[in-house]
Structures are given as C-alpha cells and as structure tokens.
Write an enzyme that holds these catalytic residues in place. Sequence first.
Site, PDB file in Angstrom:
ATOM      1  N   ASP A  84      35.960  15.985 -15.895  1.00 37.92           N
ATOM      2  CA  ASP A  84      34.996  17.092 -15.835  1.00 37.92           C
ATOM      3  C   ASP A  84      33.899  16.774 -14.816  1.00 37.92           C
ATOM      4  O   ASP A  84      33.597  17.567 -13.928  1.00 37.92           O
ATOM      5  CB  ASP A  84      34.369  17.325 -17.220  1.00 37.92           C
ATOM      6  CG  ASP A  84      35.405  17.355 -18.319  1.00 37.92           C
ATOM      7  OD1 ASP A  84      36.123  18.353 -18.411  1.00 37.92           O
ATOM      8  OD2 ASP A  84      35.503  16.364 -19.073  1.00 37.92           O
ATOM      9  N   TYR A 102      46.625   6.852 -18.803  1.00 41.21           N
ATOM     10  CA  TYR A 102      46.249   6.811 -20.220  1.00 41.21           C
ATOM     11  C   TYR A 102      47.076   5.742 -20.926  1.00 41.21           C
ATOM     12  O   TYR A 102      47.989   5.162 -20.329  1.00 41.21           O
ATOM     13  CB  TYR A 102      46.494   8.176 -20.866  1.00 41.21           C
ATOM     14  CG  TYR A 102      45.767   9.315 -20.169  1.00 41.21           C
ATOM     15  CD1 TYR A 102      44.371   9.347 -20.134  1.00 41.21           C
ATOM     16  CD2 TYR A 102      46.468  10.336 -19.543  1.00 41.21           C
ATOM     17  CE1 TYR A 102      43.703  10.383 -19.488  1.00 41.21           C
ATOM     18  CE2 TYR A 102      45.803  11.378 -18.899  1.00 41.21           C
ATOM     19  CZ  TYR A 102      44.422  11.386 -18.872  1.00 41.21           C
ATOM     20  OH  TYR A 102      43.761  12.399 -18.229  1.00 41.21           O
ATOM     21  N   GLU A 118      43.107  15.323 -13.642  1.00 44.66           N
ATOM     22  CA  GLU A 118      43.120  16.380 -12.632  1.00 44.66           C
ATOM     23  C   GLU A 118      42.653  15.873 -11.270  1.00 44.66           C
ATOM     24  O   GLU A 118      43.330  16.047 -10.258  1.00 44.66           O
ATOM     25  CB  GLU A 118      42.227  17.540 -13.110  1.00 44.66           C
ATOM     26  CG  GLU A 118      42.060  18.628 -12.075  1.00 44.66           C
ATOM     27  CD  GLU A 118      41.530  19.943 -12.636  1.00 44.66           C
ATOM     28  OE1 GLU A 118      41.758  20.235 -13.831  1.00 44.66           O
ATOM     29  OE2 GLU A 118      40.890  20.680 -11.866  1.00 44.66           O
TER      30      GLU A 118
HETATM   31  O1  TRH Z   1      39.389  10.778 -16.420  1.00 41.91           O
HETATM   32  P1  TRH Z   1      40.449  11.801 -16.511  1.00 41.91           P
HETATM   33  O2  TRH Z   1      41.515  11.550 -17.467  1.00 41.91           O
HETATM   34  O3  TRH Z   1      39.748  13.130 -16.832  1.00 41.91           O
HETATM   35  C1  TRH Z   1      40.112  14.369 -17.339  1.00 41.91           C
HETATM   36  C2  TRH Z   1      39.280  14.676 -18.546  1.00 41.91           C
HETATM   37  O4  TRH Z   1      39.762  13.949 -19.634  1.00 41.91           O
HETATM   38  C3  TRH Z   1      39.336  16.133 -18.888  1.00 41.91           C
HETATM   39  O5  TRH Z   1      38.750  16.423 -20.127  1.00 41.91           O
HETATM   40  C4  TRH Z   1      40.756  16.602 -18.834  1.00 41.91           C
HETATM   41  O6  TRH Z   1      40.822  17.920 -19.102  1.00 41.91           O
HETATM   42  C5  TRH Z   1      41.282  16.322 -17.465  1.00 41.91           C
HETATM   43  O7  TRH Z   1      41.306  14.908 -17.260  1.00 41.91           O
HETATM   44  C6  TRH Z   1      42.608  16.934 -17.178  1.00 41.91           C
HETATM   45  O8  TRH Z   1      41.144  11.990 -15.064  1.00 41.91           O
HETATM   46  P2  TRH Z   1      40.640  12.554 -13.671  1.00 41.91           P
HETATM   47  O9  TRH Z   1      40.573  14.039 -13.681  1.00 41.91           O
HETATM   48  O10 TRH Z   1      41.513  11.964 -12.668  1.00 41.91           O
HETATM   49  O11 TRH Z   1      39.182  11.997 -13.470  1.00 41.91           O
HETATM   50  C7  TRH Z   1      38.882  10.679 -13.108  1.00 41.91           C
HETATM   51  C8  TRH Z   1      37.730  10.659 -12.122  1.00 41.91           C
HETATM   52  O12 TRH Z   1      37.254   9.332 -11.973  1.00 41.91           O
HETATM   53  C9  TRH Z   1      38.114  11.155 -10.749  1.00 41.91           C
HETATM   54  O13 TRH Z   1      37.058  11.931 -10.201  1.00 41.91           O
HETATM   55  C10 TRH Z   1      38.246   9.876  -9.942  1.00 41.91           C
HETATM   56  C11 TRH Z   1      37.190   9.033 -10.584  1.00 41.91           C
HETATM   57  N1  TRH Z   1      37.319   7.595 -10.394  1.00 41.91           N
HETATM   58  C12 TRH Z   1      36.327   6.930  -9.721  1.00 41.91           C
HETATM   59  O14 TRH Z   1      35.373   7.551  -9.218  1.00 41.91           O
HETATM   60  N2  TRH Z   1      36.418   5.576  -9.594  1.00 41.91           N
HETATM   61  C13 TRH Z   1      37.446   4.866 -10.097  1.00 41.91           C
HETATM   62  O15 TRH Z   1      37.475   3.632  -9.957  1.00 41.91           O
HETATM   63  C14 TRH Z   1      38.484   5.569 -10.778  1.00 41.91           C
HETATM   64  C15 TRH Z   1      39.650   4.820 -11.341  1.00 41.91           C
HETATM   65  C16 TRH Z   1      38.384   6.932 -10.921  1.00 41.91           C
END
Ligand code: TRH
Length: 377
Positions: free
Chosen positions: A17, A193, A273
């Site tokens: 988010d 996950y 996402e």
């Molecule tokens: O963290 P996510 O699993 O997030 C989401 C939320 O759970 C949400 O509620 C759900 O609906 C959605 O998934 C589908 O995965 P996501 O979207 O990839 O987000 C991770 C963020 O973290 C992304 O912007 C990249 C960032 N990130 C960093 O900035 N640094 C890092 O070292 C890593 C590993 C990720």
Amino acid sequence: MRVTWDIFCSVVDNYGDIGVTWRLARQLAAEHGLDVRLWVDDLAAFVRVCPSADVQLAEQLQQGVSVRHWSADWQPVTPAAVVIEAFACTLPPAYVAALASTAPPVLWLNLEYLSAEDWVAGCHGLPSPQGNGVQKFFFFPGFVEGTGGVLRETNLLARRDSFQQDPTAQQAFLHGLGVHPAPGARLISLFAYENTGLDEWLQMLADGSQACHLLVPEGRVLADVQRWLGLSSLRVGAIDVRGALTVQILPFVSQDDYDRLLWCCDFNAVRGEDSFVRAQWAGRPLLWHIYAQAEGAHWDKLEAFLGLYLQGLSPLAQAALSDFWRAWNAGQGMAASWQALQLHWPEVAEHAERWAAQQAARHDLAAGLVQFYLNWL
Ligand code: TRH
C-alpha cells in the site's frame, strides 16, 4: 499556480500500500510538477521504503512530497484539487464533508489494485456515484489498452539499461550491500511470503551444478529459509553456504536500491503488487508469489496475468514457466518445475526483456492519472 493532489494511504499489511502510493507521489511531484501530500496512517511502514524519513514527524518533506501522518485525530485541511484514495481506503469523514463544499469541484479517484483480469478495462474510469454530489471515479491499473497502466518513471528503462551494461556500477552497488558473489554465480533475489514448499527449491539449488547466490531481503519468507538451513536464528548480514548455494540475508533497502538489486539479479522472486511490477521492469525472468486472497480469488489473477505474459513464448517454455509459478503458489512441486524451466532459460530471459519493452511502450499510470484529470476539467 501548482495543482495540489492528496493521496491517502491506509497500510493494511506489508509494504504494498505504502510502496505504490509513495512511488506514485514521488513521480507526480517530480515529473508533473504537482504539489503532492501523501497521507499515511503508518509511518513505520513508510520508513521501510523511505529510510531517510522520520517516523516521529507529523509532517515532512521527502523527495518533493509532503508526507503527512494520517492520525486518528484528523485535523481539518482544505482538500486538494485531486484526491486519491488508494485501494478503497476510507477517507476521514470531515475531509469528505469538506469535499462537498469545495469550489471548484474536486476530482476524487479510487486507485484500485492491479489485476490483469478481463473485466478491468470495462470498469476503469467508471463513475462511483456519491451522495454528496462529489464526482468520484474508479481508476484501475492494468497491462492492456483501456486500463490505467502501471507505474513507470520516465527514463526508467534507460537507467536500467545503463546500469545493467555497467559491471563496475553493479559490483559497487552489490559490494555496498556486502554482497560478493563468486564469479559466474547465478544471482537470485527472493522477496516472497511464507512458503512451506520452499525447501525443495532450495535443496535443488544446493544440489545443482551451477553456483547460485540467493539474496533474501528480510521479511516473511525468512523463517522458511532458516528452517531449511537448520539454524536457530537468521539475521540481516548472515551468509550461509549449502552445496552450490550461498544464502545471504539483506537489509530492507530504499525503493530505488531495491530496483538496482532487481536489475543485478538473473532471476527475481517477488510478491504483492509493487515488487511484481518492478521485477517486470528489470527485464529478467521472474516469479510472482501472489498475495493470497479469500476463497482463492488470487488464482484467477495469477492465471489472467500468465495469459498475457506467456504470449509469444513457445508452448514448452509457456508450460515450464507457468508450472513453476503455479507450483510455487501452491507450495509444492517447485523442484521438478524449476528443473524443467532451466531447459528454456535463454528463451524465457529474452522474453522478459521483450515484455518490459512492450509494456514500456504504453502510457504509465502517473501520466494516465494526470490525463484523466485534464480530461475531466
Ligand atoms: O509487501 P507486499 O506483500 O505488499 C502488498 C500488501 O500486503 C497489500 O496489502 C496487498 O494487497 C498487496 O501486497 C498485493 O508486496 P509489494 O506490493 O511488492 O510491496 C513491497 C514494497 O516494498 C515495494 O514497494 C518494494 C518495497 N521494497 C523496498 O523498498 N525495499 C526492499 O528491500 C524490498 C524487499 C522491498
């Protein structure tokens, strides 16, 4: 006068988010000259993706964005010209009340989750009637014409290309993270996950003939990695070797550094996402660990994306890649499907580059939002 935009982000869980809204806010400010306020209810989550931020501050300027703590004790503000509620979060009632009395009228958008499903194009841009007379619309990201596109900064692919063509820059970046892969080792990132089936994949990598360096940013998959390693704890900085496989735990880095990490790797396992989209922009083979939804609704999303992404691959490569994605998301059968995928690696790698180039030919989500506003005026 600069146009003002408010983006509201309620952190449900994890980092998607805040990851999406922070990226969008930065781009609207940097590339479209907008005054953006990002309202986030969980500053601790924000600090993970923007490590220079201060978790204590109710208001702070970060990379051209005014980041505000969206506290339960909402203090009235004048609404911006455009308001985005991310992922159908509920705006403060006092803010919604203020929208109704604001002149000129405010454009209110609900930025939805990303999906490749067919119905998305039909719903993108539809109005959502409100009792207070304010105009609210659904804005759906997507991968095909008729949807809102996905986030992509201007010159992203050019920056990626110059980094990927510069071994010195990559090495300096990896060294900065304490990563020193053996020459010729395959570099893999794993941001996923929990997955009880992970063992068989890790074992396959350990037993393989090719050296493999697995980079695991701290997060939910760590307990499974730890279990397979047979350790009682696993912390950032840990490096463990099992056969051909080196496992290294990385700290969570800024979004820009995470991009660089994806660009360095030969294969990226991503989730949610935002990391899913960034791995596509990396132009390297990827695995999507999709966010599981109630009643298995995520399987439709996974299949819808595969239906688009696999186009152009040979039938055997299609089967290999989709089998691996399905096995991973089902938590079983990863070793056999990974092995099958290796037979088609050059084709799958070339395809990943092509997919990124094809998607980059489409308008990006931030530009789409700005255009939507201009059309609405
Ligand atoms: O963290 P996510 O699993 O997030 C989401 C939320 O759970 C949400 O509620 C759900 O609906 C959605 O998934 C589908 O995965 P996501 O979207 O990839 O987000 C991770 C963020 O973290 C992304 O912007 C990249 C960032 N990130 C960093 O900035 N640094 C890092 O070292 C890593 C590993 C990720």
